[in-house]
Scaffold this active site. Structure first.
Site, PDB file in Angstrom:
ATOM      1  N   GLY A   1       0.834  -1.192   0.000  1.00  0.00           N
ATOM      2  CA  GLY A   1       0.000   0.000   0.000  1.00  0.00           C
ATOM      3  C   GLY A   1       0.870   1.243   0.000  1.00  0.00           C
ATOM      4  O   GLY A   1       2.025   1.195   0.442  1.00  0.00           O
TER       5      GLY A   1
ATOM      6  N   GLN B   1       2.824  10.023   1.521  1.00  0.00           N
ATOM      7  CA  GLN B   1       4.127   9.348   1.539  1.00  0.00           C
ATOM      8  C   GLN B   1       5.010   9.726   0.348  1.00  0.00           C
ATOM      9  O   GLN B   1       6.196   9.397   0.330  1.00  0.00           O
ATOM     10  CB  GLN B   1       3.943   7.830   1.567  1.00  0.00           C
ATOM     11  CG  GLN B   1       3.329   7.341   2.869  1.00  0.00           C
ATOM     12  CD  GLN B   1       3.200   5.831   2.863  1.00  0.00           C
ATOM     13  OE1 GLN B   1       2.263   5.294   2.296  1.00  0.00           O
ATOM     14  NE2 GLN B   1       4.147   5.134   3.464  1.00  0.00           N
TER      15      GLN B   1
ATOM     16  N   CYS C   1       5.748  -0.047   7.619  1.00  0.00           N
ATOM     17  CA  CYS C   1       5.365   1.104   6.808  1.00  0.00           C
ATOM     18  C   CYS C   1       6.569   1.540   5.986  1.00  0.00           C
ATOM     19  O   CYS C   1       7.675   1.625   6.517  1.00  0.00           O
ATOM     20  CB  CYS C   1       4.915   2.236   7.729  1.00  0.00           C
ATOM     21  SG  CYS C   1       4.417   3.721   6.847  1.00  0.00           S
ATOM     22  N   LEU C   2       6.352   1.829   4.705  1.00  0.00           N
ATOM     23  CA  LEU C   2       7.467   2.238   3.844  1.00  0.00           C
ATOM     24  C   LEU C   2       8.113   3.536   4.320  1.00  0.00           C
ATOM     25  O   LEU C   2       9.283   3.772   4.049  1.00  0.00           O
ATOM     26  CB  LEU C   2       6.996   2.391   2.389  1.00  0.00           C
ATOM     27  CG  LEU C   2       6.534   1.104   1.691  1.00  0.00           C
ATOM     28  CD1 LEU C   2       6.028   1.414   0.289  1.00  0.00           C
ATOM     29  CD2 LEU C   2       7.653   0.068   1.631  1.00  0.00           C
TER      30      LEU C   2
ATOM     31  N   HIS D   1      -4.640   0.964   7.347  1.00  0.00           N
ATOM     32  CA  HIS D   1      -3.294   1.543   7.496  1.00  0.00           C
ATOM     33  C   HIS D   1      -3.107   2.710   6.520  1.00  0.00           C
ATOM     34  O   HIS D   1      -2.648   3.788   6.901  1.00  0.00           O
ATOM     35  CB  HIS D   1      -2.235   0.450   7.269  1.00  0.00           C
ATOM     36  CG  HIS D   1      -0.821   0.938   7.319  1.00  0.00           C
ATOM     37  ND1 HIS D   1       0.056   0.593   8.324  1.00  0.00           N
ATOM     38  CD2 HIS D   1      -0.126   1.775   6.499  1.00  0.00           C
ATOM     39  CE1 HIS D   1       1.222   1.197   8.108  1.00  0.00           C
ATOM     40  NE2 HIS D   1       1.133   1.916   7.005  1.00  0.00           N
ATOM     41  N   GLU D   2      -3.497   2.488   5.240  1.00  0.00           N
ATOM     42  CA  GLU D   2      -3.339   3.549   4.240  1.00  0.00           C
ATOM     43  C   GLU D   2      -4.285   4.711   4.515  1.00  0.00           C
ATOM     44  O   GLU D   2      -3.939   5.873   4.334  1.00  0.00           O
ATOM     45  CB  GLU D   2      -3.559   2.999   2.824  1.00  0.00           C
ATOM     46  CG  GLU D   2      -2.560   1.935   2.402  1.00  0.00           C
ATOM     47  CD  GLU D   2      -1.116   2.311   2.680  1.00  0.00           C
ATOM     48  OE1 GLU D   2      -0.753   3.491   2.516  1.00  0.00           O
ATOM     49  OE2 GLU D   2      -0.338   1.422   3.082  1.00  0.00           O
TER      50      GLU D   2
ATOM     51  N   HIS E   1      -2.959   7.134   6.853  1.00  0.00           N
ATOM     52  CA  HIS E   1      -2.004   8.085   6.261  1.00  0.00           C
ATOM     53  C   HIS E   1      -2.703   9.349   5.768  1.00  0.00           C
ATOM     54  O   HIS E   1      -2.164  10.445   5.940  1.00  0.00           O
ATOM     55  CB  HIS E   1      -1.251   7.446   5.084  1.00  0.00           C
ATOM     56  CG  HIS E   1      -0.059   6.637   5.487  1.00  0.00           C
ATOM     57  ND1 HIS E   1       0.999   7.173   6.178  1.00  0.00           N
ATOM     58  CD2 HIS E   1       0.249   5.333   5.285  1.00  0.00           C
ATOM     59  CE1 HIS E   1       1.913   6.222   6.382  1.00  0.00           C
ATOM     60  NE2 HIS E   1       1.480   5.100   5.862  1.00  0.00           N
TER      61      HIS E   1
HETATM   62 ZN   LIG Z   1       2.397   3.266   5.978  1.00  0.00          ZN
END
Ligand SMILES: [Zn+2]
Length: 196
Positions: free
Chosen positions: A45, A50, A105-106, A147-148, A151
């Site tokens: 995701g 991000q 998380c990226l 989760h996304e 963000h």
């Molecule tokens: Zn994340």
């Protein structure tokens, strides 16, 4: 084009993202770039904040989870199928008893922690052609979407940890924002000193 992924500590990750309209400049190009960026980092995701944009766009592709032996056939099918861009999303309902799953998380490389979330959601969103959908998800599919979605609300999974866990990872988080970390993908660090 692969875009740099913004690291923990950047204020853009803390903004409540804004809705976009169908004439948002170069929307298709942005979505293509976000997919490329997500796959380039082996993510499931990615949300627009991000890549530095405080707008309500995120995408998920849960197919990598579909191989998990422990899941039911029904759940595997749902995970294999879920590959979508969510625009101007609103979670309308979350229900069920919270369950834990080890999230990463990226934007926060090398930290993985158990996070509690409700297992069932109803979400309203627009697809990339601005058709409106209302859908229900559960289990891991719901989890990745939640989760996304966080963000675009300016929330990170580390916010949901106990105060003890937060204390334990504080130093690691500080290092991430300074770029003191090895990552395999392009990142932008908010406190990286020039000439390092
Ligand atoms: Zn994340």
């Amino acid at each position: 084009m692969v875009l740099p992924i913004v690291a923990y500590g950047d204020p853009v990750l803390r903004k409540k993202a804004k809705d976009i309209s169908a004439d948002y400049p170069k929307l298709k190009e942005l979505i293509d770039n976000m997919w490329e960026t997500m796959y380039g980092a082996y993510g499931v995701g990615l949300a627009a904040p991000q890549v530095g944009l405080p707008v309500r766009i995120f995408m998920v592709d849960t197919s990598p989870f579909a191989e998990d032996e422990e899941l039911s056939e029904e759940e595997k099918k749902e995970l294999a199928r879920l590959k979508k861009t969510f625009i101007n999303a609103r979670i309308l309902e979350e229900k069920g008893d919270e369950w834990a799953f080890n999230e990463g998380c990226l934007s926060i490389p090398d930290i993985r922690e158990d996070v509690f979330r409700k297992p069932e959601i109803t979400i309203e969103y627009y697809d990339e052609d601005f058709n409106k959908h209302t859908e229900e998800y559960k289990g891991l599919a719901a989890r990745v979407i939640q989760h996304e979605y966080d963000h675009i609300e300016g929330i990170l999974f580390t916010d949901k940890l106990s105060s003890l866990k937060k204390r334990l990872i504080k130093g690691k988080l500080a290092n991430i924002s300074k770029g003191k970390i090895e990552v395999e993908y392009r990142m932008k660090f908010p406190e990286l000193k020039k000439g390092r």
